[in-house]
Structures are given as C-alpha cells and as structure tokens.
Scaffold this motif. Sequence first.
Motif, PDB file in Angstrom:
ATOM      1  N   LEU A  80     -10.509   5.862  -4.659  1.00  0.00           N
ATOM      2  CA  LEU A  80      -9.334   5.372  -3.950  1.00  0.00           C
ATOM      3  C   LEU A  80      -8.107   5.424  -4.850  1.00  0.00           C
ATOM      4  CD1 LEU A  80      -8.081   4.098  -1.456  1.00  0.00           C
ATOM      5  CD2 LEU A  80      -8.820   1.850  -2.290  1.00  0.00           C
ATOM      6  N   PRO A 132       1.007   3.751  -4.359  1.00  0.00           N
ATOM      7  CA  PRO A 132       0.805   5.155  -4.774  1.00  0.00           C
ATOM      8  C   PRO A 132       2.086   5.838  -5.204  1.00  0.00           C
ATOM      9  CG  PRO A 132       0.628   4.941  -2.388  1.00  0.00           C
ATOM     10  CD  PRO A 132       0.671   3.549  -2.944  1.00  0.00           C
ATOM     11  N   TRP A 179     -10.126  11.934  -2.161  1.00  0.00           N
ATOM     12  CA  TRP A 179     -10.269  11.784  -0.711  1.00  0.00           C
ATOM     13  C   TRP A 179     -11.628  12.242  -0.209  1.00  0.00           C
ATOM     14  CZ3 TRP A 179      -7.334   8.721   1.893  1.00  0.00           C
ATOM     15  CH2 TRP A 179      -6.004   8.520   1.538  1.00  0.00           C
ATOM     16  N   LEU A 207       0.820  -1.213   0.000  1.00  0.00           N
ATOM     17  CA  LEU A 207       0.000   0.000   0.000  1.00  0.00           C
ATOM     18  C   LEU A 207       0.852   1.261   0.000  1.00  0.00           C
ATOM     19  CD1 LEU A 207      -2.823  -1.075   2.489  1.00  0.00           C
ATOM     20  CD2 LEU A 207      -2.979  -0.858   0.001  1.00  0.00           C
ATOM     21  N   LEU A 244      -4.826   7.708  -4.013  1.00  0.00           N
ATOM     22  CA  LEU A 244      -3.509   7.111  -3.816  1.00  0.00           C
ATOM     23  C   LEU A 244      -2.536   7.460  -4.924  1.00  0.00           C
ATOM     24  CD1 LEU A 244      -4.496   3.516  -2.589  1.00  0.00           C
ATOM     25  CD2 LEU A 244      -3.676   5.421  -1.203  1.00  0.00           C
ATOM     26  N   SER A 245      -3.013   7.509  -6.183  1.00  0.00           N
ATOM     27  CA  SER A 245      -2.096   7.609  -7.313  1.00  0.00           C
ATOM     28  C   SER A 245      -2.260   8.869  -8.144  1.00  0.00           C
ATOM     29  CB  SER A 245      -2.278   6.390  -8.233  1.00  0.00           C
ATOM     30  OG  SER A 245      -2.072   5.196  -7.513  1.00  0.00           O
ATOM     31  N   ARG A 278       2.786   7.039  -9.175  1.00  0.00           N
ATOM     32  CA  ARG A 278       3.000   8.461  -9.426  1.00  0.00           C
ATOM     33  C   ARG A 278       4.348   8.716 -10.105  1.00  0.00           C
ATOM     34  NH1 ARG A 278      -0.417  12.028  -6.503  1.00  0.00           N
ATOM     35  NH2 ARG A 278      -1.889  10.932  -5.151  1.00  0.00           N
ATOM     36  N   LEU A 319      -3.723  -3.080  -7.078  1.00  0.00           N
ATOM     37  CA  LEU A 319      -4.437  -2.678  -5.868  1.00  0.00           C
ATOM     38  C   LEU A 319      -5.487  -3.719  -5.489  1.00  0.00           C
ATOM     39  CD1 LEU A 319      -4.535  -0.480  -3.761  1.00  0.00           C
ATOM     40  CD2 LEU A 319      -6.205   0.742  -5.161  1.00  0.00           C
TER      41      LEU A 319
END
Length: 498
Positions: A322, A31, A452, A27, A326-327, A35, A261
């Motif tokens: 999500l 991300p 988020w 986890l 995260l990404s 990225r 994921l």
Amino acid sequence: MSNGTPGLARHYLRYSTANLLVMMAGLVSFPLLTRLLDNTQYGILGYYETWVLMAVAVAKLGAQHSIQRFYPHGGDEERMRSFATNLFYLPMIGSLALWAFVGAVVIVHGYVTGDGHSAVFWMALVMTPMLVYSSLVETVLRVTEQSRTVMLTRVAWRWLQLALMLGAVLAVQHTAAAAYGGKLLAVVVGMAFYFGWARRNLHFARSRMDAAELRQSFAYGMPLVATEILAVALVSVDRIMLKNLSGDFAVVGIYSVGAALAMQVHMFMNLTVFESFTPAANRVFTTDGAAAVRALKRTMLMPMTYAAIGVAILLWTLGTDLIIALSGAGKAQAGPVFELMGAMNAILPVMLVCGFGLVLERRTKTVLALMCLAVAVNAALNWFWIPAYGVMGAAYATLVSSAVSSLAACVMVDRSLRQFPDAKTLTTVVFAAIAALLGEWVTVQLSLRPGWQRMLVGGMLIGMPYLLVLLALDGRLRAMLYPKLRAVERRIGEGAVG
C-alpha cells in the motif's frame, strides 16, 4: 428520550461524515506529499507538526474542557456574557500571554547565543495561538450542538489546507517550508471565519469578570490538560527521540510516512467507534447500570473483533504494498512501520472497548496514571530500541506501550464493567485467520509485482477466505448481514423499476 434521539442521530451522522471526508483529504495528501517531499523534508514537516500539537495542547489551558462542562445551557443574556468572558476570552488572553512570553524567550535566546531557527519554526510559532483560538470556538459550536456548522467548517478547512499546501509545494519549491506556508495561510482563513462567528455570538464584558468562576475553570480543566499533553506526547515522542538519537531528519521522515498512514487507520477504526460508543455507554450506565454496559459491549465486540482482526491481517501482510502504491518505491522503507502500527491501530479499539469503564467510574486520576505509564514505557523502550533497531525500534516501542496501557485498563476497571469477546467469537476468528494466512502463502507463491498488483490480488486471496470462514462458522454474523443485504437489493430493485 424519543424526542432527543433523532437529534443525536443527526449529530453522529454529521460528525462521522466529517471524519470520513477529513480522512479522505489525508489519503489524498499523503501520496502526493510523500512523492513531492524527500524523506528529510517530510521528516521536518512531521517533526514541527509534533511540537505544534503539544504547544496547542498546553496553550489551551484546559479551557476546552471547562467550556464543555460549564456551558450555561438555557442561560439568559447576562449568564452567557459571564460564560464568554470567564471561560472563553480570559483563558484566551492567558494563552496569548503565555505565547508572547515563550516567543520573547526564544527571540532573546537567539539574540544572545546567535542560534537561529528555520522558517518552519517561526511559522509554527505564529500558527499556535490561531489554532488555540479556532479550537476553542469549535468547542463552543460542538457544545451548542451546531454539528452542521462544525462539519462544514472542519471539512472545508481541511481541504483548503490540502489545496494550499500542495499548491505551495508545486508552485514554490518542494520543501517543508513551502508546505508549512500553505498550511499557515489555511489557518489564517479558518481563524478569520471563527473570529467573525465569535464576534457575533460571544460577547466580552468587563463587569462580568469573576475570579471564582475562572478558578473553577482552571481547577477542572488543568488536570485534563495533563492527560491531553501526555496523549500528544505518546504519539510524538517517537519522532522527537528518533531525531535526537539519530540526528537525521531522513529517519524521522521514514517513520512519519508509516505513522501518518497508520493514523488514518486510527481515525477509521478508533475515532469513529468511540464517537458512537462513548455517549451510548454513558447513557446506558446512568440509566441501567454496569450490566447493561457489558451487554452493549457484547453486542459490539463480535463484529468489532472480526473487522479488527481482518483489517490487521491485511495491513500486516500488504502494508508495504500500500505504501508503494500510494507513495512510490522510494518510500518502501516506511512499509514495515506502517504494517506494524496499522495492525496495532486496527486491533487497539477492541482492547479499549473491553477495558472501557474507568471514566464511567469517574476514576480520571487512574486514566491519567495509565497515560503516564504508556508515555514512560514508550520513552524508555525508545531509548534502548532506537539505537538497536533504528526506525523499527520506535514502532516496537509504540506497540508495547499501547498494549501495556490497554491491558492495564482491562485489569484495573471494575469486574462489573469488564467484558471480552465470547469464546465462539475467538474460536471463529482463529480459524478465519488461518484461512487468511493460507491466502497470504498463495500470494507469496505467485511472485506478484509489489504495489498495486500484489495489493489487489493478495487482498482478494487473503480477505475472501477470511470472510467466507466467518460467515460459514458464525450464524450470528449471517443473521446480522443478510437482512441488510436484502434491504440494499430491495432498494436497488425499486430504483430500477422506478
């Protein structure tokens, strides 16, 4: 029995802790790598990782299964030397010979045709025998119940790999080659530790070489190799066919982001369940028979069904958020893949528990046939659906093939072992799901910002009604949860007083 139970409990706790910490590393890396690497570079990483998994599965030659089955518990020093020689070192030598042959073929083919290979390919080739060796040593550690060592090495190796991969990408360049270079260095460090342990504990003796024992090992292990290869192929064929049918690593990257994921969901929902359920089911079946296994399933299926459907709804409705959280928004294309595959991985353990029992009946050929069926269905659907639906075609194919094999297991297992969730559980979860979907409708009406904000607010609006309906309609769930909550409150109160 009582003397052995605390030891088993400690092993389960350690392996569960290791899986959780390894999942946390995933986890963290997910991300950051998504990225730092664009879709093409992430696709290259996922593509070669797929081939390494398959190569390792083949190159172990079934030795890991034979080590588990034929380890001489309580054997004297001579018996241990025979075990190490015939079931560890000789299969490893065979694996190295196979690897050297494949490497020579690749080099000669490249020299004759003039076709070169990328740096990632050569690093993957070098890495393969080291991963095979490390896997066999870890199998010996597991079978000798050294769970503390397994836990510490597995976690330390995964986090070291994370640090070196990210360090290479940040310090060298944002490419799959840099990431794989960091991973290769981590594998070298891990193998060095395992080599030192094996040198102290596993001793080769030419005088103990036994062709009959080696043949027994291969006869037992090779059929299971086929099943393992097919299991790897089932999760790998999508990436391979996406690359071959689209010719674009960027498409593979989009799929790999969502699938990677979703694999974390698999680790959390599937592996953890079966690490605790399978040993218990084997013990209960041996001592008390099929009826006791069904009773164990009934006990598990009520909370499992509620948890699985709840997680699936959350992932199906908020999975893209999500991914964005995260990404970043640049990876939003992978959201639908994650939504579908994440929800599938949440529900799949329930279906597998319902149909669990073929291995108890020792119908391993049936298990192999079902795995063949799943891979064949997946590949056939990919052939038609990837050109028609693009990256989602691969996700649809995975969903259908997994469902077909799981349902087939439920149909083929003996009726005395088959068990589905009871009517009360199914009725309750339907009402709870309706409440959750109403929460999703409210979330849509609020026009929240993707990422988020929508994930946190939507998670409350979807998850809370679902849980409240379950608690209101099923007294069994209240009876299960309330004592645990009161115990937690009591411990907190005692800590505050202290």
